[in-house]
Design a protein around this motif. Structure first.
Motif, PDB file in Angstrom:
ATOM      1  N   GLU A 223       0.828  -1.211   0.000  1.00 43.78           N
ATOM      2  CA  GLU A 223       0.000   0.000   0.000  1.00 43.78           C
ATOM      3  C   GLU A 223       0.861   1.260   0.000  1.00 43.78           C
ATOM      4  O   GLU A 223       0.542   2.240  -0.699  1.00 43.78           O
ATOM      5  CB  GLU A 223      -0.938  -0.007   1.203  1.00 43.78           C
TER       6      GLU A 223
ATOM      7  N   ARG B 270       2.320   1.618  -3.482  1.00 42.85           N
ATOM      8  CA  ARG B 270       1.291   2.084  -4.424  1.00 42.85           C
ATOM      9  C   ARG B 270       1.057   3.593  -4.264  1.00 42.85           C
ATOM     10  O   ARG B 270       0.916   4.326  -5.242  1.00 42.85           O
ATOM     11  CB  ARG B 270       0.005   1.309  -4.189  1.00 42.85           C
TER      12      ARG B 270
ATOM     13  N   GLY C 253      -0.477   5.418   2.318  1.00 46.00           N
ATOM     14  CA  GLY C 253      -0.256   3.976   2.339  1.00 46.00           C
ATOM     15  C   GLY C 253      -0.722   3.351   3.639  1.00 46.00           C
ATOM     16  O   GLY C 253      -1.354   2.284   3.642  1.00 46.00           O
TER      17      GLY C 253
ATOM     18  N   SER D 125      -4.605   3.249   3.633  1.00 43.59           N
ATOM     19  CA  SER D 125      -5.152   2.168   2.809  1.00 43.59           C
ATOM     20  C   SER D 125      -4.954   0.818   3.493  1.00 43.59           C
ATOM     21  O   SER D 125      -5.824  -0.055   3.426  1.00 43.59           O
ATOM     22  CB  SER D 125      -4.471   2.159   1.432  1.00 43.59           C
ATOM     23  N   PHE D 126      -3.810   0.652   4.136  1.00 42.86           N
ATOM     24  CA  PHE D 126      -3.544  -0.593   4.855  1.00 42.86           C
ATOM     25  C   PHE D 126      -4.534  -0.785   5.996  1.00 42.86           C
ATOM     26  O   PHE D 126      -5.110  -1.870   6.175  1.00 42.86           O
ATOM     27  CB  PHE D 126      -2.110  -0.561   5.380  1.00 42.86           C
TER      28      PHE D 126
END
Length: 587
Positions: free
Chosen positions: A509, A512, A573, A576-577
Motif C-alpha cells: 500500500e 502504491r 499507504g 489504505s492498509f
C-alpha cells in the motif's frame, strides 16, 4: 560627492562578484581523500561546482553539471593512489585542481611467463577447528598449467589440487576422515611446472585443528544474536540472551553451532560466552502447551526446562506458525486451549528427528498483525497480536492509532550525502516531521524514534517502538549507490522494503501510494533483510524516497513540496492498509 559615492558603492559592491567569477571551484563530496575504495575498475564521483553555471572536466572528460551546481559521474580508476585531474571554468576563468583517491590494491595478475605462487591469494587465512566428516576447502593462485600438491600435517600429504576454469586459480578439497587428528597444523603447498625445472613452496598463515572432543557449551550474551547460514554468509534466524548452544567448529572469529545431525549455523565470537570445558549441555524437554487470551493478543506458552535454539516461521496459506526447537525432546501430553480465542484453531507437535521438536500452530485467520516471542521463566512465550480496534465504525482510520516514525541515520551512522553536501539524516528527519504532522492531524499518536540529531543506536530503535506501544513502524530513508555501481545504468527512484509476511500488505500500500504522489522512477517493492524491517511485533517497512546522490533528486529532496509528497505517500499507504483491517477485529 553623491555621484562619486554611488560609483564607489557600485565598484565595491561588485568586487565580491568579480572575485567569485575569477575563482570558480570544484568540491568532491564522495569519495573523500581518506576513503579507501575496494578493488574497482570504475567509481562514481559526486560533488559540486561554484558557480553553478561553471563547466567541469575530470580526467579530460566533460561532466554534466546540474543547475544547482551538483554533479555525479562515473570514472575509471587504477588500484592504489589515483589522482583526479579537474578543470573548472566560469566567466572565462579556468582553475585546475586535483583530488586524490585511494583504491585497494588488486591481487597481482597471474602470468604464464612467471613461475610463482601469489602470496596474497591464499584462502583461507583464518584459524579453523574441524571434525571428522567435515570438508576442508582451500585455494590459491599460481602460474597457469602447473601441478599443485598440498598437505596438512597429521591429516594428508601430496594431495593433488586441480586448476579451475579460471587460468591460474587452483582449488582443493579434502574430507576429514574418521578418527583423524591435527593440532594447529598448517596447509602447505608446492608448485611444479613442465616449463620450469625448480619448484615453489608456500605455507598458509591460518592453522587447522581437527578434534572429536565433545561439543563446547556456550551461552548467547545478548538478545537478537544472529545465526548465519554459513561463516560470513546470510542471516538465518536470531537467538535471545542466555540461549544454550553447542559449538563444534570454528573459522576465525566465527563459531559453528550444532543444531541437529543435519543442520549447523554460525555465530560471531562476540555473541557467545563459553562455559567451562567439560560442562554438560541439557536438552530441553517440552511439556504442556497452553493458550491464553489477553486483552489484545493470544499467548501460546510451551513449557520447557532449558533455553535452547529455536526459529519461527510464519505461513500465510494455510495460516500457521511453525516453531522448531533444537536440542529438544517432546513430552507434550497436555494441550490447554483458551475459550473465545480468535487465533488458534489447533496445535500439533512432532519429533522430527534427534533433538528436533516442532510445534505447528494452525490459525483461524490470517495474517497476524505481528508477534512477539521470548523466553520467560519455565516457558517460551509466543504472543500473536490482534489488529487494532476502533471504538466506532465512524472513527477516522488513523484516530487512536500509535505509529512509530523513525528518521533513519544520525550521529555515528551518517548515511548518504548529496552532491551539495546534503546529509541524509537531516532530510530524513524533515520528511519524518512532516509525516508526524499529517498523522497527528488525523488523530494518530506518533512515536518519534529520533527527534533530532541525537544518535539512537540502530539495534534499539525497534525496541523503542515496541515499548511505546506502537502498532506500525515506518523507517524513513533516502538512497545512495554502492561503490562501483554505475549511476547511469538504470533509472533510479523510490522503493519500499519489508521482511516479514505480515508486513507485505503495508509495504504494497505504501509503494502504491508513492506511485500516485511522485513522478520519479519506480524501483519496486522489495524484500529486504534489514534490522528495522525484521521487527516481528508489528507491520514495519523501510522507505527509500529518492536517490540523494543524484543532483536532480537532491534538489527535489531539499524542497518542502517534495518532502511533503513523500510524507503524504506514507500517510496514504498507512491509511489504505488500515482500511483493509477495519472489520478484521477479533471474533
Amino acid at each position: 560627492m553623491r555621484i562619486r559615492s554611488l560609483w564607489l558603492s557600485f565598484v565595491f559592491g561588485y568586487l565580491p562578484l568579480l572575485a567569485a567569477a575569477q575563482e570558480p571551484s570544484v568540491t568532491i563530496v564522495y569519495p573523500s581523500s581518506s576513503t579507501v575504495l575496494p578493488v574497482l575498475e570504475k567509481t562514481l564521483v559526486v560533488g559540486h561546482v561554484v558557480p553553478s553555471t561553471a563547466s567541469l572536466q575530470i580526467g579530460g572528460q566533460a561532466v554534466s553539471v546540474h543547475r544547482t551546481g551538483g554533479f555525479i559521474t562515473y570514472l575509471p580508476i587504477s588500484p592504489g593512489e589515483f589522482v583526479l585531474q579537474m578543470r573548472v571554468e566560469a566567466g572565462g576563468v579556468v582553475v585546475q585542481s586535483t583530488h586524490t583517491l585511494r583504491s585497494a590494491e588488486a591481487l597481482p595478475s597471474v602470468s604464464a611467463d612467471r613461475f610463482e605462487i601469489v602470496g596474497g591469494s591464499l584462502q583461507p587465512v583464518e584459524d579453523m577447528t574441524l571434525r571428522s566428516g567435515d570438508w576442508l576447502f582451500w585455494g590459491l593462485k599460481a602460474t597457469p598449467g602447473g601441478k599443485v600438491r598440498c598437505g596438512v600435517g597429521g591429516l594428508f600429504s601430496d594431495w593433488p589440487v586441480l586448476e579451475t576454469r579460471e587460468p591460474g586459480a587452483y582449488r582443493g578439497a579434502y574430507r576429514i576422515g574418521w578418527k583423524s587428528r591435527a593440532q594447529e597444523a598448517r596447509i602447505h603447498c608446492s608448485l611444479t611446472h613442465p616449463r620450469f625445472w625448480w619448484s615453489r613452496e608456500i605455507q598458509f598463515p591460518g592453522t587447522v585443528t581437527v578434534t572429536d572432543e565433545s561439543h563446547r557449551v556456550a551461552r548467547v550474551r545478548t538478545g537478537n544474536a544472529v545465526v548465519r547460514t554459513a561463516a560470513g554468509k546470510g542471516y538465518w534466524f536470531f537467538l535471545p540472551a542466555r540461549t544454550q548452544v553447542l559449538v563444534d567448529g570454528q573459522k576465525g572469529r566465527e563459531f559453528r553451532i550444532w543444531l541437529s545431525p543435519s543442520e549447523r549455523g554460525w555465530m560471531n565470537a562476540s555473541d557467545l560466552e563459553f562455559e567451562p570445558k567439560g560442562s554438560a549441555h541439557r536438552p530441553a524437554t517440552i511439556q504442556t502447551v497452553e493458550t491464553r487470551r489477553k486483552e489484545n493478543s493470544t499467548q501460546i506458552l510451551l513449557a520447557l526446562d532449558e533455553k535452547v535454539p529455536f526459529r519461527i516461521r510464519q505461513i500465510l496459506a494455510p495460516p500457521a506458525f511453525e516453531i522448531t526447537f533444537y536440542q529438544a525432546v517432546g513430552h507434550t501430553n497436555w494441550m490447554i486451549y483458551a475459550s473465545k480465542d480468535p487465533w488458534v484453531r489447533e496445535i500439533f507437535w512432532e519429533q522430527l528427528g534427534e533433538g528436533i521438536y516442532q510445534a505447528r500452530i494452525a490459525l483461524s485467520q490470517s495474517p497476524a498483525w505481528g508477534y512477539h516471542a521470548e523466553y520467560i521463566p519455565g516457558a517460551l512465550s509466543l504472543e500473536i497480536r490482534d489488529a487494532p480496534r476502533w471504538k466506532s465504525s465512524q472513527d477516522h482510520l488513523l484516530k487512536g492509532r500509535v505509529i512509530a516514525v523513525d528518521a533513519g541515520h544520525a550521529g555515528g551512522s551518517p548515511g548518504a550525502y548529496g552532491p551539495l553536501g546534503t546529509w541524509e539524516g537531516d532530510v530524513n528527519l524533515q520528511i519524518a516531521e512532516k509525516l508526524k504532522t499529517l498523522l497527528e492531524r488525523q488523530g494518530a499518536r506518533v512515536v518519534m524514534v529520533r527527534k533530532g540529531p541525537e544518535e539512537v543506536p540502530l539495534e534499539i530503535r525497534p525496541a523503542v517502538a515496541w515499548e511505546q506501544g506502537a502498532e506500525i513502524y515506518l523507517s524513513v530513508h533516502n538512497n545512495a549507490l554502492p561503490d562501483g555501481k554505475d549511476p547511469f545504468a538504470e533509472p533510479l527512484g523510490y522503493s519500499v522494503f519489508y521482511y516479514h509476511p505480515h508486513s507485505r500488505r503495508l509495504a504494497q500500500e505504501v509503494h502504491r501510494a508513492y506511485g500516485k504522489h511522485l513522478s520519479i522512477p519506480d524501483n519496486g517493492l522489495r524484500y529486504g533483510d534489514l534490522l528495522v524491517t525484521r521487527l516481528t511485533e508489528m507491520p514495519s517497512v523501510l522507505t527509500e524516497s529518492a536517490y540523494l546522490i543524484l543532483p536532480e533528486q537532491e534538489e527535489m529532496l531539499l524542497s518542502e513540496a517534495f518532502q511533503m509528497k513523500c510524507a503524504m505517500a506514507m500517510r496514504d499507504g498507512v491509511w489504505s492498509f488500515l482500511r483493509s483491517y477495519r472489520h478484521q477485529t477479533p471474533r
